[in-house]
Design a protein around this motif. Structure first.
Motif, PDB file in Angstrom:
ATOM      1  N   THR A 219       0.852  -1.176   0.000  1.00 58.87           N
ATOM      2  CA  THR A 219       0.000   0.000   0.000  1.00 58.87           C
ATOM      3  C   THR A 219       0.893   1.232   0.000  1.00 58.87           C
ATOM      4  O   THR A 219       1.827   1.339   0.801  1.00 58.87           O
ATOM      5  CB  THR A 219      -0.910   0.028   1.236  1.00 58.87           C
ATOM      6  OG1 THR A 219      -1.813  -1.076   1.177  1.00 58.87           O
ATOM      7  CG2 THR A 219      -1.718   1.321   1.287  1.00 58.87           C
ATOM      8  N   GLU A 275      -2.633   0.135  -4.185  1.00 67.81           N
ATOM      9  CA  GLU A 275      -2.169  -1.159  -3.708  1.00 67.81           C
ATOM     10  C   GLU A 275      -1.700  -1.995  -4.897  1.00 67.81           C
ATOM     11  O   GLU A 275      -2.397  -2.101  -5.904  1.00 67.81           O
ATOM     12  CB  GLU A 275      -3.275  -1.906  -2.967  1.00 67.81           C
ATOM     13  CG  GLU A 275      -2.832  -3.263  -2.431  1.00 67.81           C
ATOM     14  CD  GLU A 275      -3.940  -3.979  -1.679  1.00 67.81           C
ATOM     15  OE1 GLU A 275      -4.225  -5.143  -2.020  1.00 67.81           O
ATOM     16  OE2 GLU A 275      -4.529  -3.372  -0.766  1.00 67.81           O
ATOM     17  N   ARG A 347      -5.919  -5.614   3.688  1.00 67.06           N
ATOM     18  CA  ARG A 347      -5.914  -4.493   2.759  1.00 67.06           C
ATOM     19  C   ARG A 347      -5.932  -3.224   3.598  1.00 67.06           C
ATOM     20  O   ARG A 347      -6.882  -2.970   4.339  1.00 67.06           O
ATOM     21  CB  ARG A 347      -7.121  -4.543   1.837  1.00 67.06           C
ATOM     22  CG  ARG A 347      -7.290  -3.290   0.980  1.00 67.06           C
ATOM     23  CD  ARG A 347      -8.230  -3.530  -0.173  1.00 67.06           C
ATOM     24  NE  ARG A 347      -7.612  -4.437  -1.143  1.00 67.06           N
ATOM     25  CZ  ARG A 347      -8.238  -4.928  -2.204  1.00 67.06           C
ATOM     26  NH1 ARG A 347      -9.505  -4.627  -2.421  1.00 67.06           N
ATOM     27  NH2 ARG A 347      -7.623  -5.733  -3.028  1.00 67.06           N
TER      28      ARG A 347
END
Length: 590
Positions: A219, A275, A347
């Protein structure tokens, strides 16, 4: 045959059989063959390691460094996206690569043309999802064919021109080779385009630990600036730069958090959370001229030039656990920027500065080369596989191409021989920081160079023991009773068969006088026979060692020794079938 000749032929035959068997790594096979040849007296002891100083080893090693420098520059991505944005099928990509390589090879050294285009092949492979092996071998063969089109395209053409001048008083001119070369290039590229499926999908045989631990879910965040090429353009244009490997998780516009819809128009000052793999993130940041998080790396008030980025894991003993990047203020306190974070199984949707670090997080840190090691040690961070990453590093986009162009120009006008020019080009990549010093030996494929160095004295044993003259005698006896087309075909096939064991220029020196001699004895003009020698010596499609272009793609393509004849043998037959009648038409023997 003498005992030495029998032993030389035997060692080479056994070596080739083991290569094709493919049970042992190629460099080990070559080294064992060298030791055996020395033990049998076929290779003199004082010549055992002569291959390590051979020009071919220098050329291949230097070309690998130059190719890595071109790939690292990022200019390849820019060119592909600008000129070929919709070229996404293997057939169209392969056609473009082969045509460009062939045309370049007509006017510059074919290994140089191949080195320029190899990074493009890797970009296309990633874009289409195909293995690089599907591109590299056809490109190498196209480079060999393209070199046939002019006098300077390949060494055999230069040597055979000199031989004709010695025999007839008139040398071949620059474009005397063009009719035959153009015909064979067109036929060869057409064949390769339709029969590339004969090349198996391979992965690089010597995959490094760096490739084994590739992180795919970093990220990162980028800011849109006044210079950004995606300013006032939709989000879809930004993501195109990542070739589908990167997703956007959010867009921050002031205090507003927005969903990254494809039609969202990006404005100056927007912060985009992304990402994806570090290489894809780098393509977006560099290609879109976007600003990564952090501050310019300075020392004593001066912006640092030797800035690198490394991946590091937060260990259990790291004092960074439980703290955020904003709390740490690494940019101000230690001169280090946090560019990206990866957390296994999650995530991440927060901004980098707001994320609380935990043990096991993988960080991409940017800093000066001399400062980063101390930071990693102080904070108990473990560098991942001792590797650097491109994300956040500054690259001089046009420097590698300028260096390569100067090297090729130097060889074209005769200022420097090819080995010196390529070695200087590789050195220039380091001096001008197109490639970091630490990455040079990663770019040079050690097993390939060792294989070449070991094979050179073994192959040369055919010449030193008189084996090549023995073959020439057999050839002359066989050709004496053949018609013109048969004698021409025999010369061509023999030159093709001998080239893997002699370098292509040596093949011409051995075969050229023989071809001209029995052409004269049979009452034929020698030009077609000299051309046949040049074509045979320039068309080694059967092994990775007969020509440096084939060697250059051997390691990066992950090929096995036996892969070359799978595609190369039918191509060789086709070249022979087309060459003989074409030679008789273009260069009449009567």
């Amino acid at each position: 045959m003498t005992t030495q000749q029998i032993l030389a032929f035997s060692v080479i035959a056994v070596m080739m059989a083991v290569f094709i068997w493919d049970r042992f790594r190629y460099d080990m096979v070559a080294c064992c063959a060298l030791v055996l040849a020395v033990a049998l007296g076929v290779v003199p002891v004082d010549k055992a390691f002569s291959g390590f100083s051979d020009d071919i080893v220098v050329i291949v090693g230097s070309a690998l460094v130059v190719s890595a420098g071109v790939a690292r520059s990022g200019i390849v991505d820019t060119a592909i996206k600008k000129f070929f944005p919709n070229l996404d099928t293997l057939h169209t990509q392969l056609a473009l690569l082969m045509i460009v390589v062939a045309l370049l090879s007509a006017f510059i050294k074919n290994i140089g043309a191949l080195a320029i285009m190899m990074p493009v092949a890797f970009q296309f492979a990633r874009k289409s999802g195909a293995s690089p092996s599907k591109y590299l071998m056809p490109m190498s063969f196209a480079a060999l064919l393209g070199g046939l089109m002019t006098q300077i395209g390949t060494s055999p053409n230069i040597v055979v021109s000199r031989l004709r001048e010695e025999l007839t008083g008139t040398s071949f001119t620059m474009f005397d080779f063009t009719p035959m070369g153009a015909i064979l290039t067109l036929v060869g590229i057409t064949f390769l385009l339709f029969f590339h499926w004969l090349v198996p999908s391979r992965t690089k045989q010597s995959n490094s630990i760096e490739e084994a631990v590739e992180i795919t879910n970093y990220t990162s965040e980028v800011s849109v600036t006044e210079q950004s090429v995606v300013r006032e353009k939709p989000m879809s244009e930004l993501l195109k730069l990542g070739d589908g490997e990167v997703i956007a998780t959010a867009v921050l516009r002031g205090t507003t958090r927005m969903s990254p819809f494809p039609d969202l128009v990006l404005r100056e000052g927007d912060v985009v959370l992304l990402e994806g793999p570090s290489k894809a993130l780098d393509r977006i940041a560099s290609g879109g001229r976007l600003k990564l998080s952090g501050k310019p790396i300075r020392e004593n008030g001066q912006v640092q030039a030797d800035v690198i980025s490394v991946e590091a894991i937060v260990s259990q003993e790291s004092p960074l656990q439980g703290l955020s990047a904003r709390e740490l203020a690494l940019s101000y306190t230690r001169g280090v920027n946090l560019l990206a974070i990866s957390r296994r199984g999650e995530r991440l949707k927060e901004r980098l500065g707001e994320l609380t670090l935990a043990a096991g997080d993988v960080l991409v840190l940017q800093g000066s080369r001399k400062n980063l090691p101390a930071v990693l040690q102080d904070f108990a961070l473990l560098p991942l596989a001792q590797r650097e990453v491109l994300l956040g590093t500054h690259r001089r986009a046009f420097i590698p191409l300028i260096i390569l162009a100067l090297a090729m120009a130097a060889t074209a006008v005769g200022i420097a021989p090819v080995p010196v020019a390529f070695f200087a080009a590789a050195l220039g990549m380091v001096v001008f920081r197109a490639i970091p010093l630490a990455d040079i030996y990663k770019s040079v494929d050690g097993p390939i160079l060792v294989m070449l160095a070991a094979l050179i004295p073994v192959s040369d044993s055919l010449r030193t023991t008189g084996g090549s003259e023995l073959i020439a005698g057999w050839l002359g006896d066989a050709a004496a009773s053949l018609p013109a087309w048969g004698a021409l075909g025999l010369i061509l096939v023999t030159a093709m068969a001998v080239t893997p064991f002699l370098n292509n220029a040596a093949t011409v020196l051995v075969m050229g006088p023989i071809a001209a001699s029995f052409a004269t004895n049979l009452g034929f003009r020698p030009e077609a026979f000299l051309m046949a020698v040049a074509i045979g010596a320039g068309c080694d499609f059967l092994t990775p060692v007969g020509h440096q272009c084939n060697t250059l793609v051997f390691g990066p393509g992950g090929y096995k020794f036996s892969d070359y004849p799978r595609l190369g043998l039918p191509l060789s037959f086709l070249i022979v079938l087309v060459s003989v009648p074409a030679l008789l038409y273009v260069w009449p023997v009567r």
